[in-house]
Design a protein around this motif. Structure first.
Motif, PDB file in Angstrom:
ATOM      1  N   GLY A  55     -31.083  29.666  86.187  1.00 63.00           N
ATOM      2  CA  GLY A  55     -30.636  29.349  87.543  1.00 63.00           C
ATOM      3  C   GLY A  55     -30.466  30.615  88.352  1.00 63.00           C
ATOM      4  N   VAL A  56     -30.372  30.467  89.659  1.00 60.43           N
ATOM      5  CA  VAL A  56     -30.223  31.622  90.546  1.00 60.43           C
ATOM      6  C   VAL A  56     -29.037  31.384  91.469  1.00 60.43           C
ATOM      7  N   LEU A  57     -28.266  32.442  91.688  1.00 66.48           N
ATOM      8  CA  LEU A  57     -27.151  32.377  92.635  1.00 66.48           C
ATOM      9  C   LEU A  57     -27.501  33.238  93.832  1.00 66.48           C
ATOM     10  N   MET A  58     -27.469  32.625  95.005  1.00 63.38           N
ATOM     11  CA  MET A  58     -27.825  33.352  96.223  1.00 63.38           C
ATOM     12  C   MET A  58     -26.623  33.431  97.138  1.00 63.38           C
ATOM     13  N   THR A 102     -28.535  38.805  94.797  1.00 63.05           N
ATOM     14  CA  THR A 102     -28.908  37.611  94.050  1.00 63.05           C
ATOM     15  C   THR A 102     -28.618  37.832  92.565  1.00 63.05           C
ATOM     16  N   GLN A 103     -28.134  36.794  91.905  1.00 62.62           N
ATOM     17  CA  GLN A 103     -27.956  36.913  90.460  1.00 62.62           C
ATOM     18  C   GLN A 103     -28.750  35.819  89.772  1.00 62.62           C
ATOM     19  N   THR A 143     -24.830  29.806  97.091  1.00 69.58           N
ATOM     20  CA  THR A 143     -25.685  28.678  96.724  1.00 69.58           C
ATOM     21  C   THR A 143     -26.192  28.869  95.304  1.00 69.58           C
ATOM     22  N   LEU A 144     -25.996  27.871  94.482  1.00 71.76           N
ATOM     23  CA  LEU A 144     -26.533  27.935  93.116  1.00 71.76           C
ATOM     24  C   LEU A 144     -27.720  27.002  92.997  1.00 71.76           C
ATOM     25  N   CYS A 145     -28.801  27.553  92.444  1.00 74.29           N
ATOM     26  CA  CYS A 145     -30.002  26.766  92.203  1.00 74.29           C
ATOM     27  C   CYS A 145     -29.959  26.298  90.752  1.00 74.29           C
ATOM     28  N   VAL A 146     -30.029  24.992  90.525  1.00 76.60           N
ATOM     29  CA  VAL A 146     -29.911  24.470  89.158  1.00 76.60           C
ATOM     30  C   VAL A 146     -31.231  23.876  88.646  1.00 76.60           C
TER      31      VAL A 146
END
Ligand code: SAH
Length: 348
Positions: free
Chosen positions: A89-92, A74-75, A99-102
């Motif tokens: 935001g988080v990149l999974m 995860t980033q 999937t990017l969480c915005v």
């Protein structure tokens, strides 16, 4: 200053007309936008046009400020906006893609007791282009469109902010993100999570956008829900379930309910049974999330065993349920945690 990324292709074409430029320039600008380039770095338009753009629009609305790499792949990203605000935001990485969480707002005014995003209230709404730019800069960071496997495939509106409290900008963002001339991410690969702003759930159902609707329920009755989510004073659990059913009736798409398990609050077997009753009568799915503990909050998470027991009760009562794997715990995966850290450091 305005945000160039707020504009659709048609709006860019109108702008070109206003500037006395040819229509095809709009597509050239959009190609640069898709690559997350600042206006000053556009190489396919004249210096004069660049100057006209820079007189009205930010060179870039948002830049990556910090990247944290989690052990599980995860980033976490912190972005700096043109006005100096910080969002995150988080990149999974999942088997099926990235999937990017915005984030949809800077901070949040919903006041949920377990959430870090709302600790300092709402600073302001993000524009559609500022939400889009989060996807654009991370997509470019991952190698952009050159390497399709690494580009973003799914987007979830589950970062800081309440998407249905910034309705128009969020709808425009979904249109911009899914436009064929944009990143062309199908609405089917976009999920919107809401704490349950009932009238806007119905409005959303009528937008004819086949996105996934996720509702943060977190409690099976009003008494308990009011203890952890102030929005529950405005809309009852019954109103939310009715709105979800109507959403299904209008869109034909099942609704996902999120339920963050908190020790000694909403994780008892009685809660599970009460929740199961609500889930009947239309296609639903429950996503159980063991609470991601937030430093500034007192609420505690549950053991894996307790989460499984809760899930088993739901399952035995015919409810479709999964326990979401907790990811990014070592990098402050929960909403608002990284932003708060950066703001605190700036204050020191
Ligand atoms: N405002 C929207 C979207 C942002 S939050 C909403 O309420 O749905 C995305 C999800 O993360 C929501 O379900 C939210 O309740 C949940 N969440 C927030 N803080 C959390 C925490 N500390 N642990 C687990 N889930 C959390």
């Amino acid at each position: 200053m305005k945000v160039l990324q707020d504009l659709s292709l048609t709006e860019l074409q109108d702008l070109m007309q206003k500037f006395g430029e040819q229509k095809f320039r709009a597509k050239q600008i959009l190609d640069n936008i898709n690559l997350a380039k600042p206006i000053s770095e556009y190489s396919n338009i004249s210096k004069e046009l660049k100057e006209k753009l820079l007189a009205e629009f930010y060179d870039t609305p948002l830049k990556i400020h910090t990247v944290l790499q989690g052990k599980d792949g995860t980033q976490k990203f912190a972005y700096e906006l043109a006005d100096g605000n910080i969002i995150e935001g988080v990149l999974m990485n999942y088997k099926y893609g990235n999937t990017l969480c915005v984030s949809t707002q800077i901070g949040c005014r919903m006041g949920c007791k377990f959430c870090a995003s709302t600790l300092n209230g709402l600073a302001r709404n993000l524009t559609s282009g500022e939400i889009l730019s989060q996807v654009l800069v991370v997509n470019a960071y991952l190698g952009g469109k050159k390497d399709r496997n690494r580009a973003i495939t799914n987007v979830v509106l589950m970062g800081s902010g309440e998407p249905l409290d910034n309705y128009d900008n969020v709808i425009k963002f979904i249109h911009l993100l899914s436009a064929p001339e944009g990143l062309n991410i199908s609405p089917r690969n976009i999920s919107l999570s809401t704490c349950g702003i009932v009238p806007n759930i119905i409005k959303l159902a009528n937008e004819n956008l086949p996105i996934v609707l996720t509702i943060s329920l977190h409690a099976p009755n009003d008494t308990l829900r009011r203890e952890i989510m102030p929005i529950a004073n405005k809309y009852s659990v019954k109103q939310i379930i009715d709105a979800a059913r109507e959403y299904f009736n209008i869109t034909g798409r099942r609704v996902i309910f999120e339920y963050a398990l908190t020790d000694n609050v909403n994780s008892t077997p009685e809660c599970a049974r009460e929740l199961a009753k609500l889930m009947h009568g239309f296609p639903t799915h429950v996503n159980l999330i063991p609470l991601n503990e937030v430093e500034e909050r007192e609420l505690k998470t549950v053991t894996r065993k307790k989460a499984e027991q809760f899930a088993n009760i739901l399952e035995s009562l015919g409810v479709s349920v999964t326990i979401r794997r907790t990811i990014g715990e070592d990098i402050g995966g929960a909403c608002g945690q990284l932003r708060n850290k950066i703001i605190k450091n700036q204050e020191v």
